[in-house]
Design an enzyme around this catalytic site. Structure first.
Site, short mmCIF file in Angstrom:
data_model
loop_
_atom_site.label_atom_id
_atom_site.label_comp_id
_atom_site.label_asym_id
_atom_site.label_seq_id
_atom_site.Cartn_x
_atom_site.Cartn_y
_atom_site.Cartn_z
N GLU B 164 -34.41 -15.69 50.48
CA GLU B 164 -35.80 -16.05 50.18
C GLU B 164 -36.24 -17.26 51.00
O GLU B 164 -37.36 -17.33 51.50
CB GLU B 164 -35.93 -16.33 48.68
CG GLU B 164 -37.36 -16.24 48.19
CD GLU B 164 -37.43 -16.12 46.66
OE1 GLU B 164 -36.61 -15.41 46.06
OE2 GLU B 164 -38.32 -16.76 46.08
N GLU B 167 -36.87 -16.04 54.39
CA GLU B 167 -38.12 -15.28 54.41
C GLU B 167 -39.32 -16.24 54.45
O GLU B 167 -40.27 -16.03 55.20
CB GLU B 167 -38.19 -14.37 53.18
CG GLU B 167 -39.37 -13.42 53.19
CD GLU B 167 -39.48 -12.59 51.90
OE1 GLU B 167 -38.58 -12.64 51.04
OE2 GLU B 167 -40.51 -11.91 51.76
N CYS B 184 -37.98 -13.58 41.28
CA CYS B 184 -36.77 -13.60 40.43
C CYS B 184 -37.07 -13.19 39.01
O CYS B 184 -36.20 -12.70 38.30
CB CYS B 184 -36.19 -15.01 40.37
SG CYS B 184 -35.90 -15.71 41.96
N SER B 204 -42.12 -12.15 47.38
CA SER B 204 -40.96 -12.09 48.27
C SER B 204 -40.33 -10.71 48.12
O SER B 204 -40.29 -10.15 47.02
CB SER B 204 -39.95 -13.17 47.86
OG SER B 204 -38.68 -12.84 48.33
N LYS B 243 -34.94 -8.41 31.72
CA LYS B 243 -33.91 -8.04 32.69
C LYS B 243 -33.37 -6.64 32.41
O LYS B 243 -32.86 -5.96 33.29
CB LYS B 243 -32.78 -9.07 32.67
CG LYS B 243 -33.15 -10.39 33.37
CD LYS B 243 -33.17 -10.24 34.88
CE LYS B 243 -33.72 -11.47 35.58
NZ LYS B 243 -33.92 -11.24 37.03
N GLU B 246 -35.78 -4.52 34.24
CA GLU B 246 -35.58 -4.63 35.69
C GLU B 246 -34.37 -3.81 36.14
O GLU B 246 -34.42 -3.12 37.16
CB GLU B 246 -35.37 -6.10 36.07
CG GLU B 246 -35.22 -6.32 37.56
CD GLU B 246 -34.86 -7.75 37.91
OE1 GLU B 246 -35.64 -8.41 38.60
OE2 GLU B 246 -33.80 -8.23 37.47
N GLU B 251 -36.24 1.22 41.84
CA GLU B 251 -36.13 0.47 43.11
C GLU B 251 -34.82 -0.31 43.18
O GLU B 251 -34.47 -0.83 44.23
CB GLU B 251 -37.27 -0.54 43.26
CG GLU B 251 -38.66 0.05 43.28
CD GLU B 251 -39.24 0.27 41.89
OE1 GLU B 251 -38.54 0.01 40.88
OE2 GLU B 251 -40.38 0.73 41.80
N CYS B 388 -36.13 -19.81 32.28
CA CYS B 388 -35.21 -18.89 31.60
C CYS B 388 -34.47 -19.53 30.42
O CYS B 388 -34.02 -18.81 29.53
CB CYS B 388 -34.18 -18.36 32.58
SG CYS B 388 -34.92 -17.73 34.08
#
Lengths: 194, 463
Positions: B164, B167, B184, B204, B243, B246, B251, B388
């Site tokens: 990241e 990037e 994230c 990102s 999560k 996710e 993907e 978090c």
């Protein structure tokens, strides 16, 4: 005059946070997280929900307390403007529950250091054989006596739905009502509407 | 259209009193229903952050009778039926049965990763003070549970910074789309996909650390242990309920292998440890396994708001200037305000940053960007109140007055743990250097792009 806590049904949102705070405040151990609560919440106030109203109900600390008047073992005594239960004297006869006009008394299992207490002599017969009988006593709001920040329900309520009705509150309330009555009467007299 | 996988957060209509405090904390107004009646969740809007679970105080009372017994309610939630703690109206569907099955399956080679926020909170589930720091006991507990490899999301956080950070530097120096957003936080990503699809290119392209770790388990980790990726069962321990969502995203699959097979929250891991009869507080301190369990202080910071930004700055500064950063502790990105802006002077380059905690706080900034008024380069967004450490899967604090001290203690342990580390910058982590040398090549290279980057999609529900 005795102090009591009154829930305001107009403000109460019915979240039960007061019941949780009450239960936690009356434990003899410190509990912060849900996982530490390995016994049921035993609250001394009760949230009533009907289709038209949501309101926490708790002891009114009556001046001529019907619960104390019927108690055959003298387990309810008056102390610091409050009717207090002496749990060690209570025999769980339930007369106080029936006598209370507001339904604010519960018979609840007694826990010490997170463990249920059991009776010495009485056993329960069940399919699994003889079981110990839980020790159950009368419990009601004690205004969180001895708690540094005062009653836990008031402290936690997100809707500010509780009010402490103490002698000062009552005196001011009565005084204000008398003043407004006098003004109303005087107004009617002058305008000839009496 | 309702996506089955998004049905992770639920409200038990028998227990819900309709107080709507959950609706107040919901950042996306996904909780619907009238005051005083059971609420329901609009799953298309819900970002599964689990803040409703944390605030809910409508519990199952022993004085009331419910159509569904406590035991059945626990089963519906995938919580152990032996559990003694009270149950509340708002809950998440757990993943314990899947993980228990994998742990008993002799064919499966189990690799577990542990998010940074878990080690600053799990000890609370075993009676230790709020915010107790327990990385060693956590690793020991996972080992006793029988996981074959005890790896760490912190390693993947370091990897995320490499990708990241590179990037960001590439977008700044070569003229890519700015500002760049962190990717994230899965709840934040889903929010962009459904509410601001026109801004998706600002995200990102990096996978989150959880997913990067999962990819590495089934490639680099598989090689290190000589195991077939097919046999690897990849488990993540997370402070976050989103999560779970996710990990199931299509993907998040590399060459036919789903990166992460099952996600447990901090609370679910505690149930597992208790069920196994492990005495957590007396466990010896053990280490995470290598190579995918070694981390820097920067990687660990991901669990607090501003942490990704701080870790990124530590590395980006050195990427841009080729000089060591004068002070690794970057105070201005820390704190608890909803939006914190700042500038990093890296040589001649001025990198303007924005850190946002609490998803509602990001809306005015996104509107600013849509109007073309954004004057910054990089934005970190975390959905939960202070990042978090305050996630929906963390230990549930019963009374709101205690949450402040819980968050404060978890955050101070976070910074203490960063300071305890030998390496404080992601690019200095020796195992990170090794993975690029031996396996990935270079950041943003062909292989890292294939394994560690992904793409996001516009969702059915749009504002």
């Amino acid at each position: 005059m005795n102090t009591f806590i009154l829930g305001n049904p107009g403000k109460c949102i019915g979240c039960k946070a007061c019941e949780i705070a009450c239960s936690v405040a009356h434990l003899d151990t410190s509990v912060v997280k849900a996982n530490e609560m390995n016994l049921p919440f035993i609250s001394r106030l009760n949230l009533v929900r009907t289709s038209s109203v949501t309101m926490p109900i708790q002891c009114r600390q009556c001046e001529d307390a019907p619960c104390a008047n019927v108690c055959s073992v003298g387990a309810i005594v008056h102390k610091d403007n409050c009717n207090v239960v002496l749990e060690e004297k209570c025999i769980g006869c339930k007369e106080c529950m029936l006598a209370c006009p507001f339904g604010m008394i519960d018979m609840q299992p007694k826990f010490t250091e997170g463990e249920a207490e059991f009776q010495v002599g009485l056993k329960v017969e069940s399919l699994q054989g003889e079981q110990k009988k839980a020790y159950v006593v009368m419990q009601k709001c004690d205004l969180c006596k001895g708690r540094a920040n005062g009653p836990a329900c008031i402290e936690v309520c997100p809707a500010d739905a509780f009010v402490i009705v103490n002698p000062d509150f009552i005196r001011k309330n009565i005084h204000d009502k008398r003043v407004s009555s006098a003004q109303e009467i005087a107004k009617r007299k002058y305008t000839g509407n009496s | 259209m309702v996506d089955k996988d998004t049905d992770i957060i639920k409200i038990d209509a028998e227990l819900c009193t309709g107080c709507r405090r959950c609706a107040e904390v919901c950042p996306v107004d996904a909780i619907e229903g009238k005051q005083g009646t059971p609420q329901f969740i609009n799953v298309e809007k819900c970002v599964m952050c689990g803040q409703c679970i944390q605030i809910c105080s409508a519990y199952a009372s022993i004085f009331e009778e419910y159509r569904t017994s406590r035991e059945d309610k626990l089963r519906e939630r995938n919580m152990p039926v032996t559990l003694e703690e009270p149950i509340f109206a708002a809950y998440n569907i757990g993943d314990l049965p899947k993980v228990k099955e994998a742990l008993t399956n002799t064919e499966a080679f189990t690799m577990v990763q542990c998010a940074p926020a878990v080690r600053v909170a799990i000890a609370e589930e075993f009676g230790m003070p709020l915010g107790s720091l327990a990385p060693g006991k956590l690793a020991a507990a996972l080992r006793q549970l029988g996981f074959n490899r005890i790896y760490d999301t912190n390693f993947a956080a370091d990897l995320t910074i490499m990708e990241e950070g590179s990037e960001l530097v590439q977008r700044i120096t070569e003229g890519g789309l700015l500002p760049m957003f962190t990717s994230c936080c899965p709840a934040w990503v889903k929010f962009v996909e459904q509410e601001y699809p026109e801004l998706i290119p600002h995200l990102s392209s990096c996978k989150s650390p959880q997913q990067m770790a999962g990819t590495m388990f089934k490639t680099y980790g598989a090689q290190a242990d000589g195991v077939e990726p097919d046999n690897i069962y990849s488990v993540a321990i997370m402070p976050c309920t989103c999560k779970k969502f996710e990990s199931q995203r299509p993907e998040m699959n590399t060459d036919g292998y789903q990166n992460v097979d099952a996600v447990l929250t901090t609370r679910e891991l505690a149930y597992l440890i208790k069920e196994a009869g492990i005495d957590f507080s007396s466990l010896p301190e053990e280490d995470f396994d290598k190579p995918l369990g070694m981390y820097s202080g920067a990687g660990h910071l991901f669990c607090a708001t501003g942490g990704v930004m701080e870790a990124a700055i530590r590395t980006a500064y050195e990427l841009i200037t080729n000089e060591p950063i004068p002070n690794v502790n970057i105070q201005y990105v820390r704190g608890s305000q909803g939006v914190r802006r700042g500038v990093v002077h890296a040589g001649d380059v001025k990198v303007k940053t924005v850190v946002v905690s609490g998803l509602k706080n990001v809306v005015p900034i996104l509107e600013e960007i849509k109007k073309g008024n954004a004057d910054f380069h990089f934005m970190e967004v975390m959905t939960c109140p202070v990042g978090c450490v305050s996630g929906g899967g963390q230990p549930k604090v019963l009374l709101p007055k205690d949450t402040e001290i819980a968050y404060k203690n978890r955050i101070s342990s976070t910074y203490r743990h960063d300071e305890e580390q030998t390496y404080r910058k992601s690019h200095e982590n020796p195992e990170i250097k090794a993975i690029y040398k031996n396996f990935l090549g270079e950041p943003l290279g062909h292989k890292s792009h294939h394994l560690l980057h992904t793409e996001y999609k516009q969702r059915g529900y749009c504002k």
